[in-house]
Design a protein around this motif. Structure first.
Motif, short mmCIF file in Angstrom:
data_model
loop_
_atom_site.label_atom_id
_atom_site.label_comp_id
_atom_site.label_asym_id
_atom_site.label_seq_id
_atom_site.Cartn_x
_atom_site.Cartn_y
_atom_site.Cartn_z
N LEU A 105 0.82 -1.20 0.00
CA LEU A 105 0.00 0.00 0.00
C LEU A 105 0.86 1.26 0.00
N SER A 106 1.98 1.22 0.70
CA SER A 106 2.88 2.38 0.74
C SER A 106 3.46 2.65 -0.64
N LEU A 107 3.84 1.58 -1.35
CA LEU A 107 4.38 1.74 -2.69
C LEU A 107 3.32 2.30 -3.63
N ALA A 108 2.09 1.77 -3.52
CA ALA A 108 1.00 2.25 -4.38
C ALA A 108 0.72 3.73 -4.11
N LYS A 109 0.71 4.11 -2.84
CA LYS A 109 0.43 5.51 -2.51
C LYS A 109 1.58 6.41 -2.95
N LEU A 110 2.80 5.92 -2.85
CA LEU A 110 3.94 6.71 -3.28
C LEU A 110 3.88 6.97 -4.79
N LEU A 111 3.51 5.93 -5.56
CA LEU A 111 3.36 6.11 -7.01
C LEU A 111 2.24 7.10 -7.33
#
Length: 228
Positions: A105-111
């Protein structure tokens, strides 16, 4: 006077955070385009000056309205601090615990944030004149919009002469001790809770500082609130 015209806009709800419980930044930005279109239909100006932070309306006014665009930015819609918080998986106002605990989820939000920051930079560059309220805001807008030659810092009007004339030595504080004043709006991003935790930790290390007397330390939180 006859030279001043007020145009009432009916699509305000499209820029309210409550309308977009998910993907709030993107939703409000797209909603601002709808609100901007309504404004453009009411009145097509020669010059548009945005002071609300609706940067996504700049291409609309520039391309379709043929307007010259200027803006005053009090606080960037997205900042490099927000990107850093998500990247480091820190819990905060713009990054809740559920997302911070999940690497996916952190990676998705960062993107998502990176893509939004790119769009924010693109639309921001349509402004021919950019005014900001502080060096902090200038640093973030400069990093995202990359138009330093068009940017000026306009500090809020303060009577610094009167402030400078105040004596550095203060009179005795009632009940003795030192008084610490924290002046800020009561908003989640101001993190008043952190100040209270810091004071609590300070009292744990120096318990005598919470007792009445010349060494007593008190924290006063002062500020306004918004209507939301």
């Amino acid at each position: 006077p006859a030279s001043v015209h007020f145009a009432y806009l009916h699509r305000r709800r499209w820029v309210e955070a409550s309308t977009w419980p998910r993907f709030t930044l993107l939703g409000q930005s797209l909603g601002s385009i709808l609100l901007g279109w309504e404004a453009l239909c009411c009145c097509c100006p020669d010059v548009i000056i945005d002071s609300m932070g609706y940067a996504f309306t700049f291409p609309l006014f520039a391309w379709i309205g043929g307007c010259r665009v200027g803006c005053y930015v009090h606080y960037p819609t997205i900042s490099t601090d927000m990107l850093s918080q998500v990247r480091s998986r820190s819990v905060g106002v713009c990054n809740n615990e559920t997302i911070a605990r999940s690497s996916i989820l952190s990676l998705a939000k960062l993107l998502y944030y990176k893509a939004f920051a790119t769009l924010y930079g693109f639309v921001g560059r349509f402004a021919e004149v950019v005014m900001v309220n502080s060096s902090w805001t200038r640093g973030h807008i400069d990093a995202l919009w990359r138009v330093p030659e068009r940017m000026s810092v306009v500090f809020p009007p303060c009577d610094t002469a009167t402030l400078a004339a105040l004596p550095l030595e203060r009179g005795p504080v009632p009940d003795g001790g030192a008084l610490v004043l924290s002046l800020a709006q009561f908003r989640p991003e101001k993190n008043h809770a952190l100040q209270l935790h810091a004071l609590s930790r300070f009292f744990e290390l120096a318990p005598s500082r919470r007792q009445p007397g010349t060494e007593r330390v008190r924290l006063v939180l002062a500020g306004g609130v918004r209507d939301d």
